[in-house]
Design an enzyme around this catalytic site. Structure first.
Site, PDB file in Angstrom:
ATOM      1  N   HIS A  73       0.834  -1.204   0.000  1.00 27.06           N
ATOM      2  CA  HIS A  73       0.000   0.000   0.000  1.00 27.06           C
ATOM      3  C   HIS A  73       0.876   1.264   0.000  1.00 27.06           C
ATOM      4  CE1 HIS A  73      -3.674   2.310   1.208  1.00 27.06           C
ATOM      5  NE2 HIS A  73      -2.763   3.120   1.703  1.00 27.06           N
ATOM      6  N   GLU A  74       1.774   1.345   0.962  1.00 28.41           N
ATOM      7  CA  GLU A  74       2.648   2.529   1.033  1.00 28.41           C
ATOM      8  C   GLU A  74       3.585   2.570  -0.164  1.00 28.41           C
ATOM      9  OE1 GLU A  74       1.672   4.645   3.058  1.00 28.41           O
ATOM     10  OE2 GLU A  74       0.536   3.393   4.455  1.00 28.41           O
TER      11      GLU A  74
ATOM     12  N   GLU B 120      -4.454   7.898  -3.223  1.00 25.89           N
ATOM     13  CA  GLU B 120      -4.991   6.660  -2.652  1.00 25.89           C
ATOM     14  C   GLU B 120      -5.305   5.646  -3.747  1.00 25.89           C
ATOM     15  OE1 GLU B 120      -4.719   6.802   0.540  1.00 25.89           O
ATOM     16  OE2 GLU B 120      -5.614   4.876   1.078  1.00 25.89           O
TER      17      GLU B 120
END
Lengths: 504, 504
Positions: B269-270, B299
């Protein structure tokens, strides 16, 4: 105190707080760049450092700061001010006068020059190519001479440079101190070299696992009283310590797998700097007095812990067993042989690898050369020859090339003339403090032998650390020992130690 | 362009560079505070952050910046300016107008309030004590309403807040989008809950060694094309990504030894955020356009990599064997069972632990509540009741207490109203981009199955990453897909995925 004075004092304190904030922010950025910032981001990062540095310089040299200083000095309210404000005004006045005397344009040219020169020096050292570096060094010397004229020469021109690193120190004083030191150390080094007994140290050069080295380094730091909630240990190519504030003091080391002692002594050395910065009194936090009082006193603490304690027999009587356990089967010599092996004296070419004794001769050489440059007009072109002559004379060795000779240190490429003496001053301060500590803590060496190092840290906190810049270097040493700095203590310490080790 | 305009442009660009430098310096300080700064130094560090923030605010709101903007806007030279300058002027004008409309005193009061509230919220959450937090939240809402009045309300009052996180987004648009989404997802979630087939996932909860987790996380990051010379992976209590500049993008994760997937999906995700920041075009470096164009688009990238790719069957067809080898003897299920286990849908109370599907319902609840607060005048006192009703209605669950209910998120304590929708917008942007990627890279899933993820990264670099803020969110999605944001793509994606997994 008049309302007006109170307002000025308030503005002055706020400005000091801002200056300290920028210094701390820059400290974090430098630490980050040296410990792991991704390589590709460094170019953009240098813009950030530049922007903050410009603003810091503005805060430090703004006309209103000069006005506040004059108002506070003239207010006649000096008696009503607390000690911290009085010292802060005196310290800021000195820094301010130094900074504003350099025209901004000259300052910027000089920053560009030294930035280029530091990069160029790396290549020159790598290639032993003094010729490529010489014109830059000559220019730096020219700028430094301009600065001396602007700042106003002291008793000698070189005094003006010394004062930046060791406030109040003079060439006359250093001549006396280093003269006494040289006179004793040169024959001592010769006697050691001639001794039929020479310690065996080849066992130190096996492969020692990095993780175990790290674990042992952390253990010793903890034994010294390093506060891990107020600091951390990282790795970097060149070990350093940075005190961001007393609650955040960071040190680094470098692990060499083929050398079991290098990282450990590096850690203890930086740990000594760290103990100083961690234990400055709370009242100084957020002010520019919240750091060590001079390079010399700072270095006295790194060297006290690294050499006086970390290379002592009682220390290893206590910790050698732990070290042996950390490297099973690798350290099979006796504690006494181990102690001797970590204290080998050997004249050599490279300062940063030198032992406790000959290290001072490396410093004296640099001191004498800096005096020749600024007081006698020696040119950059003369330096390699002078360097090699002095190494032959004091240490009996001659560099094969300038990379391991006159180019070995980064200092001059950054214009840090006047810095080198601090290293030996540190050794001397440390020896003089140790002599006093032995009197006031009569069981000092028993404590070390029991691994109870905290009373030593407490003693130093009480005499040195807590004051930060609230005491000058000469006040510190005089308050502790009743005497100014005297080189005899270092001589006595070294003679006692090495006559025993080398069976002289 | 006149000489005068060129001078103004030069001053403007320099100021933007300064602003960016302060933002980067603060970014390093925040990263440092979250990843390992010693605890005892944080109080002094907050002074440093304060000093730089004050100066940053001054740079951003100085009257001369307004004058330069007006001069550049009025110069009629807009056509002569390059695209970057034009966008920079437009972006800075917007930020400037927003910032200067808030009186400095009000801004400072608000900063103090939210700083206190964030600390207070932590305790309130810990103790499930909404009553202690309620008055602070009420005050924050009052300030936000004042800000809306000062900034000028949009079509609705809440629109003004949305615009800060997703430029151009409106309540009308979100009503349409979230309405369509809710209508489809609530029944899909119900069908899944009613499915007789439910994946077994207990095997994910053994003890998985942290070092192996870390090794695998780094391996997957490298597979994604994360550039380790331009970034790093660290640990922190709450994972985050920070793009200091494209050459220095840092992400963090948190390893849970009893959960093999948590740190990995967090890292991916990061890592998605990081790929965005690492691949912004060089020309934007040093400008305030050098970051993601909105929270929603940002996002979309973290969720594309984490969910669309990282929770896909082709991905695990390729990488499950590597994961099994990393934990010998621990992962004995088939790749298909593993894939299903990592995609369990389960209505739950906590947003950050929610699956891909129900996550959006958590967001819709917060969106509806924020609309009630700013468009309908709901009070802080009403929120726990509203919260619990909506959780019952949309997810069929009721919090036992407010700690796992209305107090679960930090956002409101910091005044970040209008932020939550970004998370679901991210999911929708990601699904819409994926549909287009499947057309333009027809062998996309074969590439994933072969572990050849770089073409996906290149496609996204070309369409999204390189532009930074040079394109608005709506330009980005329209340029890529020919259409504005449509929720259907996410619905289709989720239906296709879960009908297969749950055998509906």
């Amino acid at each position: 105190m008049t309302t007006r004075t109170e307002e000025v004092l308030q503005s002055f304190r706020e400005r000091i707080g801002q200056i300290k904030s920028y210094e701390e922010a820059l400290g974090v950025l430098y630490w980050d760049m040296r410990t792991g910032a991704p390589r590709k981001g460094l170019e953009a990062r240098s813009e950030v450092v530049g922007a903050l540095s410009v603003q810091l310089f503005k805060l430090q040299t703004a006309p209103e700061l000069g006005e506040w200083l004059s108002a506070l000095e003239a207010s006649g309210s000096s008696e009503q001010l607390g000690e911290i404000d009085r010292r802060l005004i005196r310290h800021t006045r000195k820094e301010y006068d130094r900074a504003v005397k350099i025209p901004e344009k000259l300052h910027q040219e000089y920053v560009v020059l030294t930035t280029q020169a530091e990069t160029l020096w790396e290549d020159a050292k790598e290639n032993s190519d003094y010729a490529s570096f010489q014109p830059y060094l000559e220019k730096i010397i020219t700028y430094q001479n301009q600065f001396i004229d602007l700042w106003g020469p002291g008793a000698t021109r070189y005094d003006t440079l010394l004062d930046a690193y060791e406030p109040g120190m003079t060439t006359a004083e250093l001549d006396r101190i280093f003269g006494g030191l040289r006179e004793k150390l040169v024959p001592l080094a010769a006697a050691i070299a001639a001794s039929p007994y020479q310690p065996e140290q080849s066992f130190l050069k096996q492969t020692y696992a990095k993780e175990a080295q790290k674990k042992f380094s952390l253990f010793i730091l903890e034994q010294m009283g390093f506060d891990f909630a107020a600091g951390r240990l990282d790795e970097s190519a060149h070990p350093f310590a940075t005190g961001l504030n007393p609650g955040d003091v960071r040190i680094t080391t470098r692990y060499l797998e083929d050398d079991v002692m290098s990282a450990l002594f590096g850690t203890i050395h930086e740990g000594g700097h760290a103990l100083y910065e961690q234990n400055i009194m709370k009242e100084l936090i957020g002010t520019t007095l919240c750091t060590g009082t001079s390079m010399g006193i700072h270095e006295s603490q790194s060297r006290f812990w690294e050499n006086v304690i970390g290379r002592s027999r009682p220390f290893w009587n206590r910790y050698y067993g732990d070290l042996q356990q950390m490297f099973p089967g690798q350290l099979n010599v006796s504690v006494d042989d181990f102690y001797r092996a970590t204290n080998v004296v050997q004249p050599s070419l490279i300062r940063i690898e030198a032992d406790e004794l000959t290290y001072n001769l490396h410093i004296i050489i640099r001191y004498e050369m800096e005096k020749l440059i600024f007081n006698e007009g020696a040119k950059a072109a003369d330096l390699p020859g002078l360097w090699n002559e002095k190494y032959k004379e004091y240490l009996g060795v001659t560099p094969e090339n300038d990379g391991v000779g006159v180019l070995q240190d980064v200092h001059w490429s950054g214009g840090a003339f006047g810095y080198f003496p601090s290293y030996s001053l540190g050794n001397m301060y440390a020896a003089q403090m140790t002599a006093q500590m032995e009197k006031e803590l009569p069981n000092m060496w028993e404590l070390v032998e029991k691994g109870n190092l905290l009373p030593l840290k407490e003693w130093l906190t009480d005499k040195v650390y807590k004051y930060g810049m609230l005491r000058t270097p000469s006040e510190i040493i005089t308050d502790i020992t009743g005497n100014p700095l005297e080189p005899e203590h270092l001589v006595t310490y070294l003679e006692r130690k090495y006559k025993d080790i080398y069976k002289l």
